[in-house]
Each structure stands twice: as structure tokens, then as C-alpha cells.
Design an enzyme around this catalytic site. Structure first.
Site, mmCIF file in Angstrom:
data_model
loop_
_atom_site.group_PDB
_atom_site.id
_atom_site.type_symbol
_atom_site.label_atom_id
_atom_site.label_comp_id
_atom_site.label_asym_id
_atom_site.label_seq_id
_atom_site.Cartn_x
_atom_site.Cartn_y
_atom_site.Cartn_z
ATOM 1 N N GLY A 75 -44.869 3.636 -18.820
ATOM 2 C CA GLY A 75 -43.556 3.845 -19.415
ATOM 3 C C GLY A 75 -42.694 2.592 -19.311
ATOM 4 N N ARG A 118 -50.617 3.239 -22.539
ATOM 5 C CA ARG A 118 -51.418 3.817 -21.456
ATOM 6 C C ARG A 118 -52.881 3.703 -21.875
ATOM 7 N NH1 ARG A 118 -47.514 6.223 -18.330
ATOM 8 N NH2 ARG A 118 -45.661 6.946 -19.447
ATOM 9 N N ASP A 176 -46.461 3.430 -10.647
ATOM 10 C CA ASP A 176 -47.595 3.648 -9.741
ATOM 11 C C ASP A 176 -48.936 3.624 -10.466
ATOM 12 O OD1 ASP A 176 -47.095 6.038 -11.047
ATOM 13 O OD2 ASP A 176 -47.349 7.295 -9.282
ATOM 14 N N THR A 194 -39.902 0.916 -13.242
ATOM 15 C CA THR A 194 -39.862 2.344 -13.557
ATOM 16 C C THR A 194 -38.473 2.883 -13.277
ATOM 17 O OG1 THR A 194 -40.623 4.550 -12.857
ATOM 18 C CG2 THR A 194 -40.888 2.768 -11.276
ATOM 19 N N ASP A 235 -37.719 5.872 -12.519
ATOM 20 C CA ASP A 235 -37.735 7.000 -11.586
ATOM 21 C C ASP A 235 -37.414 6.605 -10.146
ATOM 22 O OD1 ASP A 235 -38.387 8.607 -13.678
ATOM 23 O OD2 ASP A 235 -40.449 9.016 -13.063
ATOM 24 N N ASP A 292 -39.452 5.852 -7.856
ATOM 25 C CA ASP A 292 -40.341 6.723 -7.085
ATOM 26 C C ASP A 292 -41.398 5.978 -6.269
ATOM 27 O OD1 ASP A 292 -41.750 5.804 -9.264
ATOM 28 O OD2 ASP A 292 -42.546 7.757 -9.855
ATOM 29 N N ARG A 297 -39.773 12.695 -12.740
ATOM 30 C CA ARG A 297 -40.889 13.642 -12.777
ATOM 31 C C ARG A 297 -41.124 14.279 -11.412
ATOM 32 N NH1 ARG A 297 -45.674 10.567 -14.955
ATOM 33 N NH2 ARG A 297 -45.448 9.621 -12.909
#
Length: 319
Positions: free
Chosen positions: A11, A72, A103, A125, A127, A129, A171
Site C-alpha cells: 500500500g 503486490r 510489514d 505505511t 497504519d 503498525d 487493519r
């Protein structure tokens, strides 16, 4: 080391271009030839690689997305796909690769390192995360985009005295929801890491109504999902008009914030330096405002610890 390549994978996130720019300009300054890879690992497999110069990255620091484009790659997950990528790397005499992504992209970088290709990861990213780093490239911009949307939705929510459920990205990580909930003055934040009940949310809404609040903002992380369903439930219980808004991909786009541009630039510069030090299988991060590098396997193995204190703050300030 004479030739390095840079790619973006997975992403997209704001300030990926700033990171690319830093990699290219630092590399050239250090006497390296720098190559760009189109479409992530897919481009590595198909040889979509071109030499970049300082002009290649002019006028991109303020642009969202990624000039290298991203994709991807299912093929890269296979040994055959990785062998194709390795063949291209050898033919083009690429001595090291810098991967910008999340990740999944880092797992790909780790697999490349296992094949003997010096590889460095930059966390891109929204996120936030990845546990080994305090912040990831793109998180701050996505947060500010969410805040801008929350501010606008609050205006109409107040006018109609309604409840607004706003779904932000995230997510498996609630950072974007918590940060935007605190900065946006939300009445409740729903994240994947914490259980919740609709009754708890409704209790907060009733408490706010008694204290004279004209609106209620509920922030929901996409990992929990179901903004429309939650809105219907709230309206059913409270009889207060409730609307759901899913912010979606607007959080990934747009001109990156100053903070993200600086972070991306620092990380891109560090990634090149780490490659020149002869290191491989490392990821770049930031801890206590210091740019660090860490073993990629160790970094990916660190569990993301939920910030209970920050979550409690979001609840405390909503009352």
C-alpha cells in the site's frame, strides 16, 4: 558498492516520494549509481528498472503516492519468482536494494537478504503498525487528513444534532483511530485491540446529551469494521439520527505533512549510509527522535504493544 536500487511495495503512503528523493540524492552524493524499480517486486522480477539522477526526483517531495508506483506480487512469494528477481539483480549488477513499505514488503526484503542481496527497509505505511519504530512514514499525514475530515463532519453533525461514526484506516492497529480520536475530540474510539459494547457507546452519548452536547463523534478503526452496522445499532438504541462515514483511501493520498517529509528524508539518507557500511537485512526506524537501524527479523518479531495510557486518555477526555 557501486549500484543500488530503490522500490516501493504494498500500500502507498504519503511521503514515499520524499524517501525516494532522499535515497537517490544521498546515493548520488556518495558516488553511487541509483536505480528505480517500477511496481515493486513485480518490477524486480520483470526488469522494470531504470537509472535515476537528481532531476528524476525534482519536484516530488510535496507529492503524495509514489512515482515508482507500487503493486503486490504473488509471484515474488514463490521461490521461482524470487529466483527470477535475483537473476535480474545479477544481470544489472545491483549491489543493494532499499525497500519502502510495510510489514509485507519487509518480509520480501528479508527473503532477498537470505538470497545474498544486501537489503534495507524503510517503514512506509499509514497504519503505524511496526512495533520497532515510534512512527512510520505516512502516519502523520494520514492522521491530519482524518482530522480535517472529522472537523468538517462535526460541523454538519452539530447542525443536525446527530451522531457520526467515522471509520479510519488501521487493519490490525488502532493507532490512527486513537490519535485522531484524541486530536479530533471524539466521544468514543473503537479499536481492534480493545473489546467494546454498543451499550457503552450509547451510555457515553446519553451522558453527552445530558451535558448539552450537540453532536457525538465515534471513531472506528477499519480492523473492527462495520461502520454502517454500528451506526444503525446506535440509532436503534438512542433514537438519535446517526450517520456513518468511511474515510477510506483519502487517508493514503495528498501532499505529505512537513513532519512526514522530514522523517522520510532522514530515513532515506540513513538507509543509504547503512548499505555503505556493508550491512544487510536491516530496517530503518525512529526511537526518541533518533534514526536507528535494526535487524529485520528482530524488528518483525517485536509484537505491537497497545498503548493503554493513550487509549485511557481518549476515554477520559471524552467524558
Amino acid at each position: 558498492m557501486k549500484r543500488i536500487a530503490v522500490l516501493t511495495s504494498g500500500g502507498d503512503s504519503p511521503a514515499m516520494n520524499a524517501a525516494i528523493r532522499a535515497v537517490v540524492r544521498t546515493g548520488i552524493e556518495k558516488g553511487l549509481k541509483v536505480y528505480g524499480v517500477h511496481r515493486g517486486y513485480n518490477g524486480l522480477i520483470s526488469g522494470e528498472i531504470f537509472e535515476m539522477d537528481k532531476h528524476s526526483v525534482s519536484d516530488i517531495i510535496q507529492r503524495g503516492g509514489t512515482i515508482l508506483r507500487t503493486a503486490r506480487s504473488e509471484e515474488f512469494k514463490t521461490p521461482e519468482g524470487r529466483q527470477k528477481a535475483l537473476n535480474v539483480i545479477k544481470v544489472l549488477k545491483i549491489d543493494g536494494i532499499i525497500v519502502i513499505g510495510g510489514d509485507g514488503s519487509f518480509h520480501g526484503a528479508d527473503l532477498l537478504s537470505d538470497l545474498g542481496v544486501p537489503t534495507i527497509g524503510i517503514p512506509g505505511t499509514i497504519d503505524n503498525d511496526l512495533a520497532y519504530t515510534d512512527y512510520t512514514v505516512g502516519f502523520d499525514t494520514a492522521l491530519n487528513t482524518a482530522i480535517d475530515a472529522i472537523n468538517k463532519i462535526r460541523d454538519t453533525s452539530s447542525s443536525h444534532e446527530r451522531v457520526s461514526v467515522i471509520e479510519v484506516m488501521g487493519r490490525n492497529c488502532g493507532d490512527l483511530a486513537i490519535y485522531s480520536g484524541i486530536a479530533g475530540g471524539a466521544e468514543y474510539v473503537v479499536v481492534p485491540e480493545k473489546p467494546f459494547t454498543v451499550e457503552d457507546i450509547c451510555e457515553n452519548i446519553f451522558n453527552g446529551k445530558r451535558s448539552g452536547k450537540l453532536h457525538n463523534i465515534i471513531i472506528l478503526a477499519e480492523g473492527v469494521g462495520g461502520a454502517q452496522k454500528l451506526a444503525r445499532k446506535i440509532e436503534e438504541i438512542t433514537s438519535i439520527e446517526t450517520r456513518a462515514t468511511v474515510l477510506g483511501y483519502i487517508q493514503r493520498g495528498g501532499s505529505p505533512s512537513a513532519s512526514d517529509r522530514i522523517l522520510a528524508s532522514r530515513m532515506g539518507n540513513k538507509a543509504v549510509e547503512v548499505l555503505l557500511e556493508g550491512k544487510s537485512a536491516r530496517v530503518i526506524g525512529i526511537k526518541n527522535n533518533k534514526i536507528i537501524d535494526m535487524d529485520i527479523k528482530e524488528a518483525l518479531a517485536i509484537p505491537k504493544v497497545f498503548d493503554e495510557e493513550l487509549f485511557d486518555l481518549s476515554i477520559s477526555l471524552s467524558n
